[in-house]
Design a protein around this motif. Structure first.
Motif, mmCIF file in Angstrom:
data_model
loop_
_atom_site.group_PDB
_atom_site.id
_atom_site.type_symbol
_atom_site.label_atom_id
_atom_site.label_comp_id
_atom_site.label_asym_id
_atom_site.label_seq_id
_atom_site.Cartn_x
_atom_site.Cartn_y
_atom_site.Cartn_z
ATOM 1 N N MET A 83 0.855 -1.188 0.000
ATOM 2 C CA MET A 83 0.000 0.000 0.000
ATOM 3 C C MET A 83 0.892 1.238 0.000
ATOM 4 N N GLU A 84 0.737 2.060 -1.032
ATOM 5 C CA GLU A 84 1.572 3.251 -1.187
ATOM 6 C C GLU A 84 0.852 4.470 -0.641
ATOM 7 N N GLY A 85 1.633 5.386 -0.063
ATOM 8 C CA GLY A 85 1.031 6.594 0.474
ATOM 9 C C GLY A 85 2.094 7.556 0.963
ATOM 10 N N LYS A 86 1.661 8.509 1.766
ATOM 11 C CA LYS A 86 2.531 9.546 2.322
ATOM 12 C C LYS A 86 2.721 9.288 3.808
ATOM 13 N N LEU A 87 3.978 9.386 4.258
ATOM 14 C CA LEU A 87 4.318 9.129 5.654
ATOM 15 C C LEU A 87 4.664 10.461 6.313
ATOM 16 N N LEU A 88 4.077 10.684 7.474
ATOM 17 C CA LEU A 88 4.312 11.911 8.234
ATOM 18 C C LEU A 88 4.889 11.533 9.590
ATOM 19 N N LEU A 89 6.059 12.049 9.887
ATOM 20 C CA LEU A 89 6.750 11.768 11.152
ATOM 21 C C LEU A 89 6.648 12.988 12.050
ATOM 22 N N THR A 90 6.139 12.788 13.269
ATOM 23 C CA THR A 90 6.101 13.836 14.278
ATOM 24 C C THR A 90 6.944 13.400 15.470
ATOM 25 N N THR A 91 6.993 14.236 16.463
ATOM 26 C CA THR A 91 7.821 13.922 17.629
ATOM 27 C C THR A 91 7.282 12.763 18.447
ATOM 28 N N GLN A 92 5.994 12.408 18.261
ATOM 29 C CA GLN A 92 5.404 11.366 19.097
ATOM 30 C C GLN A 92 4.640 10.303 18.324
ATOM 31 N N ASN A 93 4.445 10.479 17.023
ATOM 32 C CA ASN A 93 3.659 9.517 16.253
ATOM 33 C C ASN A 93 4.190 9.412 14.832
ATOM 34 N N VAL A 94 3.754 8.342 14.182
ATOM 35 C CA VAL A 94 3.972 8.161 12.746
ATOM 36 C C VAL A 94 2.596 8.053 12.104
ATOM 37 N N TYR A 95 2.338 8.877 11.084
ATOM 38 C CA TYR A 95 1.053 8.888 10.395
ATOM 39 C C TYR A 95 1.261 8.463 8.946
ATOM 40 N N PHE A 96 0.256 7.754 8.419
ATOM 41 C CA PHE A 96 0.322 7.284 7.030
ATOM 42 C C PHE A 96 -0.989 7.602 6.339
ATOM 43 N N HIS A 97 -0.876 8.202 5.153
ATOM 44 C CA HIS A 97 -2.043 8.563 4.347
ATOM 45 C C HIS A 97 -1.971 7.812 3.025
ATOM 46 N N GLN A 98 -2.909 6.886 2.807
ATOM 47 C CA GLN A 98 -2.905 6.073 1.596
ATOM 48 C C GLN A 98 -3.281 6.928 0.392
ATOM 49 N N THR A 99 -2.460 6.859 -0.656
ATOM 50 C CA THR A 99 -2.709 7.627 -1.876
ATOM 51 C C THR A 99 -3.007 6.748 -3.080
ATOM 52 N N GLU A 100 -2.641 5.473 -3.027
ATOM 53 C CA GLU A 100 -2.896 4.551 -4.135
ATOM 54 C C GLU A 100 -3.602 3.313 -3.602
ATOM 55 N N ASP A 101 -4.285 2.612 -4.510
ATOM 56 C CA ASP A 101 -4.958 1.381 -4.127
ATOM 57 C C ASP A 101 -3.931 0.321 -3.702
ATOM 58 N N ALA A 102 -4.320 -0.499 -2.724
ATOM 59 C CA ALA A 102 -3.463 -1.596 -2.288
ATOM 60 C C ALA A 102 -3.340 -2.619 -3.411
ATOM 61 N N LEU A 103 -2.133 -3.140 -3.612
ATOM 62 C CA LEU A 103 -1.860 -4.086 -4.692
ATOM 63 C C LEU A 103 -1.543 -5.453 -4.120
ATOM 64 N N ASP A 104 -2.062 -6.489 -4.763
ATOM 65 C CA ASP A 104 -1.763 -7.855 -4.375
ATOM 66 C C ASP A 104 -0.293 -8.154 -4.653
ATOM 67 N N VAL A 105 0.367 -8.859 -3.738
ATOM 68 C CA VAL A 105 1.807 -9.079 -3.879
ATOM 69 C C VAL A 105 2.135 -9.966 -5.064
ATOM 70 N N PHE A 106 1.194 -10.797 -5.503
ATOM 71 C CA PHE A 106 1.462 -11.702 -6.615
ATOM 72 C C PHE A 106 0.922 -11.174 -7.941
ATOM 73 N N THR A 107 -0.343 -10.791 -7.952
ATOM 74 C CA THR A 107 -0.964 -10.370 -9.217
ATOM 75 C C THR A 107 -0.652 -8.925 -9.572
ATOM 76 N N LYS A 108 -0.218 -8.117 -8.579
ATOM 77 C CA LYS A 108 0.026 -6.683 -8.772
ATOM 78 C C LYS A 108 -1.228 -5.937 -9.194
ATOM 79 N N GLN A 109 -2.385 -6.527 -8.945
ATOM 80 C CA GLN A 109 -3.659 -5.897 -9.244
ATOM 81 C C GLN A 109 -4.244 -5.301 -7.969
ATOM 82 N N PRO A 110 -5.077 -4.242 -8.113
ATOM 83 C CA PRO A 110 -5.682 -3.644 -6.913
ATOM 84 C C PRO A 110 -6.501 -4.655 -6.131
#
Length: 839
Positions: free
Chosen positions: A384-411
Motif C-alpha cells: 500500500m503506497e502513500g505519504k508518511l508523516l513523522l512527528t515527535t510522538q507519532n507516525v502517520y500514514f495517508h494512503q494515496t494509491e490502491d493496495a496491490l496484491d503481492v502476486f498479481t500486482k492488481q488492486p
C-alpha cells in the motif's frame, strides 16, 4: 394625471362647500343645537365672511375654496371622546361650556340614536340571514331523532366496540409474539457471543495472526470473520469446467517465462560481482558502543545491567531546533478517541498537504518533523503506497494509491464507498527498528512495537530510509526504543551478545534462529523473505524416535541439495556445463531456492491467509493435489531426490500443529491414485497427532546433536559459507539473483528485462543477508561446561524479589513485593505478590 387629480379634488371641495352653505342657510337652528358653541361660532364666522358681497367680487372660485379650507371649523375640533361604544367628536354639542354659556346635549343624543338605529338594522339583517340556517338545523335535529337514525347509530357503536375489542386482543397477541421473537433473538445473540468466544467451537474459523509472542512464535490464532471456503478453487472442478481456458493460460504463462528467461540473459551489464572485502569495509563498526547496547526484542533475566539500561532508555534526545515550527492544536481528550470523523472536524484545507493528519488527536507538545512521499507499507498479502508523516510522538500514514496484491500486482478488491486508510502508530510503544531489503535493495525499515506488531516500510531509496531513521532516533520521543546507530545487519549482529548467550545455553536454539532470521532481514511481513529453519531429522518412517541417536538427524554441515551424493553429482555436472554459456557470477548449482513464496505457501496452505495467497499464486485455484504438501515423509524424500527441490522449513514446523490440519475443510482434491488429501500425513512416531509431531520436532531442534552442529547450518545460511569460495566449496551456490547486491535494477534500462528480473527476485527466493563474512560461527558449549539447559530446570525456578523496594511492610497501602513490571504505551504497570496491580 396630476392635473386630473387636482380637478377632481377641486370639484369635491366645491361640493362640500355648497353642502355646508345649504345646511347653514336652511337648517341653521339644527346646526346650532347639534354643534358646540365654539364650533358653531367658528362655522358661522367663516361662512359669513365668504358670503359677503365684497369677498365674492374680489375672489375667484379657487381662492374662495382655499379660504374655505382654512376655516377654523375645518382646521380645528379634531379631538374625539369615547363614551362606551360611541366616538363623539369635539365639535358635537355635548354640554360644553364656552363664554359662560353651556351647550346642549342634542348632538350626543342624535349620535346615540343613530348608533342604536344602526345596531337595530344590523341585528335585523343578521336575523334575516340566520333564519334559513336555523331552519336547516331544526330539520337536522328532527331527522336525527327518527328511529332509522337511532338504529344506524346503535349499529355504528356496536361496530366500534367490536373493532376496539379486536384491536386490544390483536395488540396483546402481537406483543406476545414480539416478546417471544425478542426472547429468541436474545437467546440466539447469547449463543452467537458464546460461540464467537468459544475457541473449541468446531464451526469457528481461524487464521494466522499478524503478531507473535515475545519469542516470535505464532501460536495463538485469530478469528477469521471473512472466511471463504474456496469451493470454486478446487483443482478437479476447475479442470473440468475450464480446461481450455486453463490450457491457454498455461501456454501464455510458459511463453512469458520463456521471454523472461531470454530477458534474464541480457541482464549481464547490471550484475555486481561479489566482493568480500567490500562487504567488510561496509560494516559500520562503532568502537564506542558496547555489546549491551544492542539486544533485539528482549532482555535476559540474568542480565545485571538492566537497571542502567532502563535509565538510559528512559529519556530520548529532543532537539527542537531541528523540527519545523508547525504545530497542530493539541487535544485533551481520552486516548481512546484517536481520530476525528470528517463531519466533526470539517472539510480538509486543500492548501495544507498534511491536513489529513489533523483528523488524529495530536498529543500536547507534538510537532511536525518530516514527511516522506511514495512510502509503501509491505504486508504479507499486499502493498500500500502513500505519504508518511513523522512527528515527535507519532507516525502517520495517508494512503494515496490502491493496495496491490503481492502476486498479481492488481488492486485489492474493496468496497467502492470505503475511503482510503489513514493510519497512526504511537512512538511511545516503539521498541526496535531494523533495516530491511526490498527487491534486494536496502530501502526498507521494519518497526517493532511493544505489542509485537511489526510495520514494514519501503522508501524510495536508501537515502530516504536513512533520513527517516536519523530523524526518528534524534528528534522523536520513543522511550522504549533500544538505542541503535546502524541499520547494517552485520553491524547489528556483531554488536549483540546473542551468540555468547546461545553458546552458554541461556537461550534456546529456536530463539537464536529466530533472532538470526530477524537480523538477517527475514520477516513475517514479506512472504518473499520469510524466516527459514532447517530440516533437523531424516527419519520419518520409524515407529519411535530415540533423540539421543545421531543417525536420525540430518547432516547440518551440508545444504539440502548436497545431502544426496548421487543427486549432487548430477547438479555438479550441470554446473560445469554452464562454463562458456554464462559468466562466473551467473553460474549456479541449484535452480530453485531453499526459501521462496512458493515454499512458504506450499507448507502453510491449510491455514489462512496463506490459503488465499496460494490460490492467487496458482492463478485462482489450488495446485494439483500430487504437488501439494500432504505427506511429511514424501516431502523429505522429494527434497532428497529431486534436482529442483532443495527447500528448508519454516518456524511453524516447530510451533504450530494447525498447519498440518485442514481445519477449514478446503477442497484440496485427490491424488492421481484417487487418494483424497486433507490433513498432512505424519510420520509413524507422531502417532497421527500434529501436537505430538510438534512436541517431538521441537525437542529434536533443542537436542544435543542439533545444538552441537547447528553452527554449521548457520554458516551455510547466514555465515561465511553463504557466498564466495567457501560457498562453492560446500556446494552452496544458488542463482545469482537471489543474493543481496548481485544486480543493480537501476542500471537496467530495458523495461521487459527489468520486469523479468524483478519477477525472478520476487518469486524464486532471496538469500538472507550475510551476517558473518570471514570467520566461522563458534559452536555451542557442552552441557557440562555451562550447566544444564534452562528447560530441564523449570522446577528450580523461583520468583526473584529485589533486595530493596519502595512500600515495605510498614506502609499500610503496601501489597507485597513487585513480582512483574510491564510497559504498555506511556504507562508502566506493576503486579504485586497479592496479584493486585498499579500503574
Amino acid at each position: 394625471s396630476r392635473q386630473k387629480s387636482h380637478r377632481r379634488l377641486f370639484r369635491a371641495v366645491l361640493e362640500l362647500r355648497e353642502i355646508v352653505f345649504a345646511a347653514y342657510r336652511g337648517r341653521n337652528e339644527v346646526l346650532r343645537a347639534a354643534l358646540s358653541l365654539q364650533a358653531h361660532e367658528a362655522l358661522a364666522r367663516g361662512l359669513e365672511e365668504m358670503s359677503s358681497p365684497k369677498f365674492l367680487l374680489k375672489s375667484s372660485k379657487e381662492a374662495s375654496l382655499r379660504t374655505f379650507l382654512k376655516n377654523d371649523w375645518l382646521t380645528s375640533f379634531h379631538d374625539v371622546e369615547a363614551i362606551g361604544d360611541m366616538m363623539i367628536s369635539e365639535q358635537v354639542a355635548n354640554g360644553q361650556v364656552y363664554k359662560n354659556r353651556t351647550a346642549t346635549t342634542i348632538g350626543r343624543q342624535a349620535i346615540t340614536e343613530l348608533v342604536s338605529e344602526n345596531a337595530a338594522i344590523v341585528k335585523e339583517y343578521s336575523d334575516l340571514l340566520g333564519i334559513p340556517f336555523n331552519l336547516y338545523c331544526e330539520n337536522q335535529r328532527r331527522w336525527a331523532e327518527t328511529e332509522a337514525v337511532r338504529e344506524r347509530e346503535f349499529e355504528g357503536n356496536e361496530a366500534v366496540k367490536k373493532f376496539a375489542i379486536k384491536y386490544r386482543s390483536d395488540s396483546v397477541e402481537g406483543n406476545k409474539i414480539l416478546m417471544a421473537k425478542f426472547s429468541l433473538a436474545m437467546k440466539r445473540m447469547l449463543w452467537i457471543v458464546r460461540t464467537s468466544n468459544d475457541p473449541w467451537n468446531p464451526f469457528k474459523r481461524w487464521l494466522f495472526p499478524s503478531t507473535t509472542d515475545t519469542l516470535y512464535r505464532r501460536i495463538l490464532f485469530a478469528p477469521n470473520y471473512y472466511f471463504n471456503d474456496h469451493a470454486d478453487a478446487c483443482y478437479e472442478s476447475t479442470l473440468g469446467k475450464e480446461r481450455d481456458k486453463i490450457t491457454q493460460e498455461e501456454t501464455r504463462r510458459k511463453e512469458k517465462e520463456r521471454e523472461m528467461t531470454e530477458a534474464l540473459l541480457r541482464v549481464g551489464d547490471a550484475i555486481v560481482p561479489y566482493d568480500e572485502s567490500a562487504l567488510e569495509d561496509f560494516e559500520d563498526d562503532d568502537p564506542e558502543r558496547t555489546d549491551d547496547e544492542i539486544l533485539i526484542g528482549w532482555k535476559s533475566e540474568n542480565d545485571g545491567n538492566s537497571e542502567s539500561d532502563n535509565d538510559n532508555n528512559g529519556e530520548q534526545k529532543f532537539n527542537s531546533k531541528d523540527t519545523e515550527s508547525v504545530t497542530l492544536e493539541s487535544k485533551s481528550i481520552g486516548s481512546e478517541w484517536d481520530q476525528f470523523d470528517d463531519t466533526d472536524f470539517g472539510e480538509n484545507d486543500d492548501s495544507d498537504p498534511d491536513a489529513w493528519a489533523k483528523k488524529f488527536m495530536w498529543s500536547e507538545g507534538e510537532h511536525f518533523v518530516q514527511s516522506f512521499e511514495s512510502v509503501v507499507i509491505v504486508s504479507l498479502q499486499s502493498t500500500m503506497e502513500g505519504k508518511l508523516l513523522l512527528t515527535t510522538q507519532n507516525v502517520y500514514f495517508h494512503q494515496t494509491e490502491d493496495a496491490l496484491d503481492v502476486f498479481t500486482k492488481q488492486p485489492v478488491k474493496r468496497d467502492d464507498e470505503s475511503p482510503r486508510q489513514d493510519l497512526q502508530w504511537k512512538l511511545s510503544r516503539l521498541t526496535d527498528i531494523h533495516g530491511r531489503r526490498y527487491m534486494l535493495k536496502a530501502q526498507g525499515l521494519e518497526l517493532f512495537f511493544a505489542d509485537m506488531k511489526g510495520l514494514f516500510l519501503k522508501f524510495g531509496g536508501m537515502k530516504e530510509r536513512d533520513a527517516f531513521f536519523s530523524k526518528l532516533t534524534s528528534n522523536c520521543k520513543a522511550p522504549l526504543l533500544r538505542p541503535m546507530k546502524s541499520l547494517n545487519p552485520r553491524t547489528v549482529f556483531k554488536k549483540t551478545k546473542l551468540t555468547d548467550m546461545w553458546r552458554k545455553r541461556k537461550i534456546s536454539n529456536f530463539q537464536y534462529l529466530m533472532m538470526l532470521n530477524l537480523m538477517a532481514g527475514r520477516t513475517f511481513n514479506d512472504v518473499t523473505q520469510y524466516p527459514v529453519f532447517p530440516w533437523v531429522l531424516c527419519d520419518y518412517t520409524s515407529e519411535t524416535l530415540d533423540l539421543s541417536d545421531h543417525r536420525i538427524y540430518r547432516d547440518l554441515s551440508k545444504p539440502v541439495g548436497a545431502l544426496n551424493p548421487d543427486r549432487l553429482a548430477q547438479l555438479i555436472e550441470r554446473y560445469n556445463d554452464l562454463d562458456g554459456f554464462v559468466s562466473e557470477e551467473e553460474k549456479f548449482l541449484y535452480g530453485s531456492h531453499y526459501s521462496s513464496p512458493g515454499v512458504v505457501l506450499h507448507y502453510l496452505v491449510r491455514q489462512e491467509p496463506y490459503t488465499s495467497m496460494h490460490i492467487a499464486l496458482q492463478s485462482g485455484r489450488f495446485d494439483c493435489a500430487d504437488r501439494m504438501f500432504h505427506d511429511v515423509a514424501g516431502c523429505w524424500d522429494s527434497c532428497m531426490t529431486s534436482t529442483s527441490d532443495v527447500k528448508e522449513l519454516t518456524p511453524e514446523f516447530f510451533t504450530c500443529p494447525e498447519m498440518f490440519i485442514n481445519t477449514n475443510d478446503f477442497p484440496l482434491g485427490q491424488t492421481q491414485s484417487k487418494i483424497p488429501i486433507s490433513n498432512v500425513k505424519l510420520p509413524p512416531w507422531a502417532k497421527e497427532s500434529p501436537h505430538e509431531f510438534i512436541r517431538i520436532h521441537r525437542l529434536a531442534l533443542e537436542s544435543e546433536y542439533v545444538s552441537n552442529n547447528l553452527h554449521h547450518w548457520i554458516d551455510l545460511i547466514f555465515g561465511y559459507k553463504q557466498r564466495g569460495p567457501a560457498a562453492a566449496a560446500n556446494h552452496n551456490v544458488f542463482h545469482y539473483l537471489s543474493y543481496e547486491g548481485s544486480v543493480d535494477l537501476d542500471k537496467i534500462s530495458d523495461e521487459v528485462t527489468r520486469q523479468a528480473t524483478e519477477s525472478h527476485i520476487q518469486n524464486f527466493g532471496q538469500t538472507p543477508s550475510q551476517l558473518m563474512v570471514k570467520d566461522p560461527h563458534p559452536p555451542r558449549s557442552r552441557v557440562e561446561d555451562d550447566g544444564p539447559l534452562l528447560e530441564k530446570n523449570l522446577q528450580a525456578l523461583r520468583c526473584h524479589t529485589p533486595a530493596k523496594q519502595f512500600g515495605g511492610s510498614r506502609n499500610a497501602e503496601a501489597n507485597g513485593p513487585v513480582i512483574s513490571l510491564h510497559a504498555l504505551g506511556e504507562y508502566v504497570f506493576a503486579i504485586y505478590s497479592d496479584l493486585s496491580f498499579c500503574s
